[in-house]
Design an enzyme around this catalytic site. Structure first.
Site, PDB file in Angstrom:
ATOM      1  N   GLU A 201      24.809 111.020 -77.450  1.00  0.00           N
ATOM      2  CA  GLU A 201      23.342 110.914 -77.495  1.00  0.00           C
ATOM      3  C   GLU A 201      22.657 111.663 -76.359  1.00  0.00           C
ATOM      4  O   GLU A 201      21.916 111.086 -75.555  1.00  0.00           O
ATOM      5  CB  GLU A 201      22.917 109.444 -77.528  1.00  0.00           C
ATOM      6  CG  GLU A 201      23.292 108.801 -78.853  1.00  0.00           C
ATOM      7  CD  GLU A 201      22.529 107.530 -79.206  1.00  0.00           C
ATOM      8  OE1 GLU A 201      22.071 106.841 -78.297  1.00  0.00           O
ATOM      9  OE2 GLU A 201      22.406 107.249 -80.404  1.00  0.00           O
ATOM     10  N   GLU A 384      27.517 107.718 -85.894  1.00  0.00           N
ATOM     11  CA  GLU A 384      27.040 106.348 -85.659  1.00  0.00           C
ATOM     12  C   GLU A 384      25.963 106.007 -86.675  1.00  0.00           C
ATOM     13  O   GLU A 384      25.046 106.809 -86.897  1.00  0.00           O
ATOM     14  CB  GLU A 384      26.423 106.168 -84.263  1.00  0.00           C
ATOM     15  CG  GLU A 384      27.413 106.000 -83.167  1.00  0.00           C
ATOM     16  CD  GLU A 384      26.760 105.670 -81.831  1.00  0.00           C
ATOM     17  OE1 GLU A 384      25.734 104.973 -81.802  1.00  0.00           O
ATOM     18  OE2 GLU A 384      27.297 106.143 -80.811  1.00  0.00           O
TER      19      GLU A 384
HETATM   20  C1  BGP Z   1      23.716 104.311 -79.577  1.00  0.00           C
HETATM   21  C2  BGP Z   1      24.843 104.364 -78.614  1.00  0.00           C
HETATM   22  C3  BGP Z   1      25.872 103.299 -78.783  1.00  0.00           C
HETATM   23  C4  BGP Z   1      25.355 102.032 -79.399  1.00  0.00           C
HETATM   24  C5  BGP Z   1      24.355 102.194 -80.485  1.00  0.00           C
HETATM   25  C6  BGP Z   1      23.684 100.925 -80.972  1.00  0.00           C
HETATM   26  O1  BGP Z   1      22.566 104.634 -78.916  1.00  0.00           O
HETATM   27  O2  BGP Z   1      25.498 105.596 -78.633  1.00  0.00           O
HETATM   28  O3  BGP Z   1      26.585 103.192 -77.585  1.00  0.00           O
HETATM   29  O4  BGP Z   1      25.484 100.905 -78.753  1.00  0.00           O
HETATM   30  O5  BGP Z   1      23.369 103.105 -80.138  1.00  0.00           O
HETATM   31  O6  BGP Z   1      22.738 100.496 -80.054  1.00  0.00           O
HETATM   32  P1  BGP Z   1      22.666  99.016 -79.542  1.00  0.00           P
HETATM   33  O7  BGP Z   1      24.020  98.684 -79.039  1.00  0.00           O
HETATM   34  O8  BGP Z   1      21.666  99.026 -78.487  1.00  0.00           O
HETATM   35  O9  BGP Z   1      22.271  98.226 -80.715  1.00  0.00           O
END
Ligand code: BGP
Length: 489
Positions: A201, A384
């Protein structure tokens, strides 16, 4: 509608959200270790001590990070809970976790390597053998179970010693330490790992936890990111030389943005908003900054510290594929306080939200995949996606997560339409958090994504037992039928 047999289906995790074992195997501290837990109302924070002994906490939630005060040194404070230290103890459960993933028929597993497990301070000449051996175990077992390893080299974290001594990515010297780390990984895992992500990211990182910088102002941020671009380009070049056939991406947080109305000013504001984040991946995918960068630096008061040769370095290491996270869409209107910032926007009256207020927009995935294909003409990988939800487990640890099934079904169908009808070359999908893990933005366990329930609460209490949710068997069937079953439901 059916995807080809070689489509990659899998799950994605990050070390500091699942591993734990922070003081085992010679691991050094990593910047996220100092991050407290939080929730929707109370942001996570980096705890610190000042030279005069006073203590404090700086908001650390990702892109919205506050600077650490001058002279502050991050530290652990009594009475605070630091979720990354234990996380969900994947460090001691990785075999079981991988077996569960492979049991769904997954053929790829995305995970990140903790830099400070391999180079505990970031400055060592030689890597820590125990750290390399830990990841080699994961990689070998993935291959044995029929899952390709997809490795994130830098998932928003740095060794603490390196962050403290060099102010993280503010310093050009950090690039050299990053490359020594990359080289150690390529030497050891080349031949076993084909797909690599140089950064996670890249358009959302900012501040101490993800960039190792004590400041988070625009000048610090854009210069830190310039160093990351250079590091990525050099890593791609080195990786190609050392591992012929290897493929490199960088993960880009690709929320869709829509104009709030069809008023031309709102549509124009939306285009400008998109450019705030295209800035990052344009540069990395094409090997040069986009034309609009100059105006962006001027508006934000950024003095980019160019050095001779930077242009050539960027041009020598463009990405092979573009990988994205996609969770939500937002709307933007002219004059919005965040109209000229990478993150932030408003919800959408036409869409429902998750319990964490993230708009659920499956069609947005089809939209961004098309946008990506048109803009870069490179293969795409959704690394993701998923739904953070509140799961109620019964006494056997079983969760009836129909809401998750619905979310994924709708997103998969849109992804398949992008591939099969729109002609987008998207070759894989890894769902975020296939076994429950610690939330990045809030530090909670309550925000669960997994097909596999992990018995642990927000403060680390629980048996850590892993159990299959209803979505586990559903996902297995999706993979078995290459998505065809989605169209029969
Ligand atoms: C992205 C990241 C992850 C992750 C995901 C979900 O931004 O790469 O590491 O955690 O989002 O976000 P969250 O855990 O805040 O729900």
């Amino acid at each position: 509608m059916q995807l080809s047999k070689d489509f990659l289906w899998g799950g994605a995790t990050a070390d500091f959200q699942c591993e734990g074992g922070y003081d085992e195997g010679g691991r050094g501290l990593t910047t996220h270790d100092y991050e407290t837990d939080g929730n929707q109302e109370n942001p996570r924070g980096i705890t610190y001590r000042m030279p005069d002994g006073t203590i404090g906490k700086a908001r650390s939630s990702f892109f919205f990070a506050d600077p650490l005060p001058e002279g502050a040194v991050p530290c652990f404070l009594d009475g605070e809970y630091y979720p990354s230290l234990k996380a969900v103890d994947h460090y001691h459960h990785w075999r079981e976790d991988l077996e569960l993933l492979a049991g769904m028929g997954m053929n790829v597993y995305r995970f990140s390597i903790c830099w400070s497990r391999v180079f505990p301070t970031g400055f060592e000449d030689e890597p820590n053998e125990a750290g390399l051996a830990f990841y080699e175990g994961i990689i070998d077992y993935c291959i044995e179970l029929g899952m390709q390893p997809l490795v994130t080299i830098h998932h928003d974290e740095l060794p603490v010693v390196l962050a403290e001594k060099l102010d993280g990515w503010s310093s050009r010297e950090t690039i050299e330490h990053y490359l020594r780390y990359c080289k150690a990984l390529f030497e050891r895992f080349g031949g076993k790992v084909k797909y690599w992500l140089t950064f996670n990211e890249i358009n959302a990182v900012r501040g101490y936890a993800s960039c190792g910088t004590h400041n988070s102002d625009n000048n610090t941020h854009y210069n830190a990111v310039h160093n990351m671009f250079l590091g990525s380009a050099r890593a791609v070049k080195l990786g190609h030389e050392m591992m012929p056939g290897s493929m490199f991406g960088t993960m880009y947080a690709f929320s869709a943005f829509y104009p709030a109305t069809c008023k031309p000013e709102d549509v124009f504001a939306q285009m400008q908003k998109r450019r705030q984040s295209f800035y990052y991946i344009d540069t990395m995918a094409r090997g040069h900054y986009p034309a609009f960068a100059q105006e962006m630096w001027r508006e934000k008061g950024v003095e980019l510290r160019w050095e001779e040769g930077d242009e050539e370095t960027l041009a020598a290491g463009p990405l092979d594929f573009v990988s994205i996270s996609y969770y939500r869409s937002n709307t933007i209107c002219v004059g919005h306080p965040r109209a000229k910032e990478v993150m932030g926007g408003d919800g959408n009256p036409y869409l429902p939200n998750t319990p964490w207020g993230w708009p659920i927009d499956p069609l947005g995935l089809r939209y961004v995949l098309n946008e990506l294909a048109d803009r870069y003409e490179k293969p795409a990988f959704v690394v993701e996606n998923g739904m953070g939800a509140i799961d109620e487990a019964d006494e056997n640890g079983y969760v009836e997560d129909d809401y998750r099934i619905e979310y994924l079904r709708d997103h998969f169908k849109c992804m398949m339409q992008a591939i099969l009808e729109d002609g987008v070359n998207c070759f894989g999908y890894t769902m975020w958090g296939p076994f429950d893990l610690v939330s990045l933005s809030t530090g909670e366990m309550a925000k669960r994504y997994g097909f596999i329930y992990v018995d642990m609460d927000d403060k680390g209490n629980g048996t850590l037992r892993r159990t299959k949710k209803k979505s586990y068997d559903w996902m297995k069937h999706v993979i078995e039928t290459q998505g065809a079953c989605l169209w029969e439901e």
